[in-house]
Design an enzyme around this catalytic site. Structure first.
Site, mmCIF file in Angstrom:
data_model
loop_
_atom_site.group_PDB
_atom_site.id
_atom_site.type_symbol
_atom_site.label_atom_id
_atom_site.label_comp_id
_atom_site.label_asym_id
_atom_site.label_seq_id
_atom_site.Cartn_x
_atom_site.Cartn_y
_atom_site.Cartn_z
ATOM 1 N N GLU A 1 -12.960 18.348 2.848
ATOM 2 C CA GLU A 1 -12.743 18.954 4.154
ATOM 3 C C GLU A 1 -11.584 18.097 4.982
ATOM 4 O O GLU A 1 -11.863 16.814 5.077
ATOM 5 C CB GLU A 1 -13.928 19.229 4.836
ATOM 6 C CG GLU A 1 -14.856 18.093 5.013
ATOM 7 C CD GLU A 1 -16.063 18.560 5.954
ATOM 8 O OE1 GLU A 1 -15.840 18.380 7.110
ATOM 9 O OE2 GLU A 1 -17.057 18.902 5.401
ATOM 10 N N HIS B 1 -24.551 14.659 4.427
ATOM 11 C CA HIS B 1 -25.308 15.611 3.833
ATOM 12 C C HIS B 1 -26.558 14.981 2.929
ATOM 13 O O HIS B 1 -26.402 15.168 1.779
ATOM 14 C CB HIS B 1 -24.265 16.110 2.727
ATOM 15 C CG HIS B 1 -23.166 17.066 3.406
ATOM 16 N ND1 HIS B 1 -22.004 17.131 2.832
ATOM 17 C CD2 HIS B 1 -22.953 17.319 4.596
ATOM 18 C CE1 HIS B 1 -21.238 17.791 3.576
ATOM 19 N NE2 HIS B 1 -21.714 17.724 4.650
ATOM 20 N N ASN C 1 -20.216 21.490 1.208
ATOM 21 C CA ASN C 1 -21.218 21.278 2.361
ATOM 22 C C ASN C 1 -22.502 22.304 2.023
ATOM 23 O O ASN C 1 -22.341 23.359 1.632
ATOM 24 C CB ASN C 1 -20.449 21.730 3.563
ATOM 25 C CG ASN C 1 -19.056 21.330 3.635
ATOM 26 O OD1 ASN C 1 -18.173 21.626 2.959
ATOM 27 N ND2 ASN C 1 -18.860 20.484 4.681
HETATM 28 P P1 FDA Z 1 -32.424 19.996 9.120
HETATM 29 O O1 FDA Z 1 -32.238 18.572 9.107
HETATM 30 O O2 FDA Z 1 -31.528 20.992 9.417
HETATM 31 O O3 FDA Z 1 -33.809 20.191 10.071
HETATM 32 C C1 FDA Z 1 -34.862 19.497 9.973
HETATM 33 C C2 FDA Z 1 -35.732 19.568 11.262
HETATM 34 O O4 FDA Z 1 -36.786 18.941 11.200
HETATM 35 C C3 FDA Z 1 -35.242 18.735 12.399
HETATM 36 O O5 FDA Z 1 -34.790 19.665 13.449
HETATM 37 C C4 FDA Z 1 -35.985 17.585 12.698
HETATM 38 O O6 FDA Z 1 -35.967 17.080 14.050
HETATM 39 C C5 FDA Z 1 -37.238 18.321 12.277
HETATM 40 N N1 FDA Z 1 -38.311 17.081 11.768
HETATM 41 C C6 FDA Z 1 -38.248 15.956 10.850
HETATM 42 N N2 FDA Z 1 -39.206 15.441 10.834
HETATM 43 C C7 FDA Z 1 -40.071 15.997 11.361
HETATM 44 C C8 FDA Z 1 -41.484 15.710 11.623
HETATM 45 N N3 FDA Z 1 -42.260 14.765 11.082
HETATM 46 N N4 FDA Z 1 -42.166 16.561 12.471
HETATM 47 C C9 FDA Z 1 -41.502 17.368 13.249
HETATM 48 N N5 FDA Z 1 -40.259 17.912 13.150
HETATM 49 C C10 FDA Z 1 -39.586 17.299 12.135
HETATM 50 N N6 FDA Z 1 -23.568 20.911 6.439
HETATM 51 C C11 FDA Z 1 -22.611 22.116 6.108
HETATM 52 O O7 FDA Z 1 -23.058 22.976 5.199
HETATM 53 N N7 FDA Z 1 -21.507 22.185 6.610
HETATM 54 C C12 FDA Z 1 -21.017 21.476 7.763
HETATM 55 O O8 FDA Z 1 -20.044 21.512 8.329
HETATM 56 C C13 FDA Z 1 -21.787 20.141 8.094
HETATM 57 N N8 FDA Z 1 -21.487 19.156 8.784
HETATM 58 C C14 FDA Z 1 -22.562 18.244 9.380
HETATM 59 C C15 FDA Z 1 -22.162 17.461 10.327
HETATM 60 C C16 FDA Z 1 -23.102 16.492 10.913
HETATM 61 C C17 FDA Z 1 -22.580 15.720 12.045
HETATM 62 C C18 FDA Z 1 -24.337 16.582 10.148
HETATM 63 C C19 FDA Z 1 -25.362 15.584 10.634
HETATM 64 C C20 FDA Z 1 -24.811 17.465 9.214
HETATM 65 C C21 FDA Z 1 -23.757 18.124 8.620
HETATM 66 N N9 FDA Z 1 -24.102 19.209 7.599
HETATM 67 C C22 FDA Z 1 -23.281 20.219 7.355
HETATM 68 C C23 FDA Z 1 -25.443 19.128 6.937
HETATM 69 C C24 FDA Z 1 -26.435 20.004 7.256
HETATM 70 O O9 FDA Z 1 -26.501 20.275 8.715
HETATM 71 C C25 FDA Z 1 -27.793 19.780 6.753
HETATM 72 O O10 FDA Z 1 -27.579 19.780 5.316
HETATM 73 C C26 FDA Z 1 -28.888 20.792 7.079
HETATM 74 O O11 FDA Z 1 -29.086 20.715 8.399
HETATM 75 C C27 FDA Z 1 -30.158 20.339 6.555
HETATM 76 O O12 FDA Z 1 -31.015 21.387 6.504
HETATM 77 P P2 FDA Z 1 -32.586 21.429 6.544
HETATM 78 O O13 FDA Z 1 -33.366 22.680 6.555
HETATM 79 O O14 FDA Z 1 -32.877 20.620 5.092
HETATM 80 O O15 FDA Z 1 -32.980 20.308 7.612
#
Ligand code: FDA
Length: 548
Positions: free
Chosen positions: A403, A488, A526
């Protein structure tokens, strides 16, 4: 036009924040007093007052949000537990999210100083700033040889990510998830996910003239001249809003340097799509700043959760217990895996398979940057939302999807930045560490060699053709490739390995994984569209087979 359900859900999310509530739901009168448990409809019910509920979803990211919405639509009352806060209420500066260049505590999850992906600029420590410890929106989880960025709050990663909404190449999807029927995914679940996420794309004609995408056009030209193809990348950032930003008609968010610490406008994060709809059903209650610490199974088969509630500055307000018939883990690759590894290795869910904690990868992530010639500026105002990628994934010897990312310093910097996604077969695993009661990622820097070499092959060729060089002043230690962090995280509880083919965790009934932990370390693009679509597929089957 907003549906009634989304309108109600959005109103509930807004008003909970305004009232300072850590429990978000529609008051029963708003839905015409539906029949679900009264306590769940009471905005101030504490978790321990609930006793037993039919279904709990841990985490409010992509997997969790899909699961909660579809369960609720099928008539199942759902409690969602989220360790982060709700991000809908402006702070004293009138903004929900903090400024990128002068951040406050809202930036990061309980850190003393920001830990941005870029360490330095021109070798100077000018990027990271001291901040008060607070339940901020971006976390950097630092393991020994790899750091992982994740979102914290209602919406998970959707609050901090770059909004790139990419459907993977079908051939690679089939290779990585061979037990999933690809025709169904590409015919039904990817389109469903894209529609519900609100995926759109910048107008190609506008892109050609927009000042904020000069950086992308410069990178495109360099890639094309070196023989690489480039493609437009879909997004969940509202392209029309961005056009209005460029025209100075609305407050700037993507053009105002906002992204990793949250966007104050323009982005369709999950709280505006799946979660607003879920809350709007009247059957979903979200508890914020509630972290699940322990999962055990009771003799009747129910799951008993121990949950710690904190306030926004980290004071522990209490520890509660709640039980449920069905438990869905959507805490993300790190969160879900840690909960299960801890449960297995402390003996609260001893029948979990040894495959739990295995198969983790970072989707081959590596960041790099090139210095352009002075006659090739990239623009002082850059959109933080990438709109284009270099697509060489079809190259069998060295597949790379890179990207084209901005470096939005607010002044001309002549930098072309990239987040490359490479094919790296290396996998890490998690081990329970009793001393800290956490799961530690075992991943060595050497496992990144393939990724760095792969990206280097692409960008060496571009540099050679352009007569340009890498920027070595951005990632610390004079490095041209940032091989110490990723965006990721994928895997840890892989589909059809640690779970069955729809995410039922092996060894336990009524226990499901719904999120990025299911994906075996790599998906080639992504990942959030894939996470969403897979969750759509899985919950449809679970509803048909396990709730009949
Ligand atoms: P996700 O991480 O979204 O959600 C998990 C949630 O569970 C969080 O809110 C967390 O706080 C909560 N949690 C964790 N443990 C817990 C507990 N014990 N009790 C209660 N709550 C708890 N992807 C993409 O496709 N395009 C993009 O442009 C980008 N860009 C990007 C930039 C940046 C800076 C980051 C950090 C990430 C990306 N990503 C991305 C990746 C993408 O955001 C990521 O793959 C997904 O959010 C993952 O989705 P999930 O549903 O797995 O969990």
């Amino acid at each position: 036009m907003l549906s009634r359900r989304r309108f109600l859900g959005t109103a509930a999310l807004q008003s909970a924040a305004a009232l300072g509530l850590s429990c978000i739901s529609l008051p029963s009168r708003a839905t015409g007093a539906r029949s679900f448990n009264d306590a769940m409809a009471l905005p101030k019910a504490t978790l321990s007052q609930l006793g037993r509920v039919p279904a709990i979803v841990i985490g409010t990211g992509y997997g969790g949000a899909v699961t909660a919405l579809r369960l609720a639509e099928a008539g199942v009352p759902v409690v969602m537990l989220e360790m982060g806060r709700l991000w809908t209420q402006p702070g004293s500066d009138g903004k929900v999210f903090t400024k990128t260049l002068s951040p406050d505590g809202r930036a990061m999850w309980f850190k003393d100083k920001t830990e941005a992906p870029l360490k330095t600029f021109l070798g100077l420590d000018v990027i990271n700033k001291k901040i008060p410890r607070y339940a901020g929106v971006l976390d950097r989880v630092n393991y020994d040889e790899m750091s992982v960025y994740v979102g914290r709050g209602v919406g998970g990663g959707s609050l901090v990510n770059g909004a790139m909404a990419v459907t993977p190449a079908r051939g690679y999807f089939e290779q990585m998830l061979p037990s999933v029927n690809a025709s169904e995914m590409y015919g039904t679940y990817f389109p469903r996910a894209n529609a519900q996420l609100g995926v759109n794309q910048v107008d190609p004609a506008w892109f050609e003239t927009a000042a904020c995408y000069r950086y992308a056009r410069v990178s495109r030209a360099a890639a094309n001249q070196a023989g690489f193809k480039t493609v437009f990348v879909p997004s969940v950032y509202n392209a029309k809003y961005m056009e209005a930003e460029q025209a100075n008609a609305v407050p700037r968010s993507a053009l105002g340097q906002e992204v990793i610490y949250g966007n104050n406008a323009g982005k369709l994060s999950l709280d505006k799509t799946y979660l607003a709809d879920a809350v709007g059903t009247g059957r979903v209650t979200i508890y914020t700043l509630h972290e699940v610490r322990r999962i055990e199974q009771q003799s009747n088969g129910d799951y008993l959760l121990t949950v710690r509630q904190i306030d926004e500055v980290g004071n522990v307000l209490g520890s509660f217990q709640v039980s449920c018939g069905k438990l869905f883990l959507g805490a993300g690759s790190l969160g879900t895996t840690e909960l299960l590894v801890r449960a297995r290795d402390t003996g609260t869910l001893p029948k979990l398979s040894t495959q739990v904690g295995q198969g983790w990868g970072h989707n081959g992530n590596v960041m790099t940057a090139r210095a352009n010639h002075l006659w090739n500026p990239t623009g002082a105002v850059q959109s933080t939302m990438p709109a284009m990628g270099i697509n060489d994934w079809a190259n069998p010897a060295n597949p790379v999807f890179a990207e084209i990312t901005p470096l939005p310093t607010g002044f001309e910097n002549w930098v072309s930045m990239y987040l490359a996604i490479t094919r790296n077969p290396e996998r890490g695993h998690f081990e329970y560490d009793a001393a800290t009661d956490t799961a530690k990622l075992r991943w060595t820097r050497a496992q990144n060699t393939i990724t760095v070499n792969s990206a280097k092959m692409m960008f060496d060729k571009i540099n050679q053709q352009q007569g340009t060089v890498y920027r070595t002043d951005l990632f610390g230690g004079g490095k041209a490739f940032a091989d110490d962090f990723c965006y990721h995280p994928l895997g840890g509880c892989v589909l059809d390995v640690a779970t069955d083919n729809v995410g039922r965790v092996k060894g336990y009934q009524g226990l499901y994984v719904t999120d990025s932990a299911l994906i075996p370390g790599s998906i080639g693009v992504n990942p959030f569209v894939t996470i969403t679509a897979l969750a759509e597929r899985n919950i449809e089957r679970v509803l048909a087979q396990d709730f009949a």
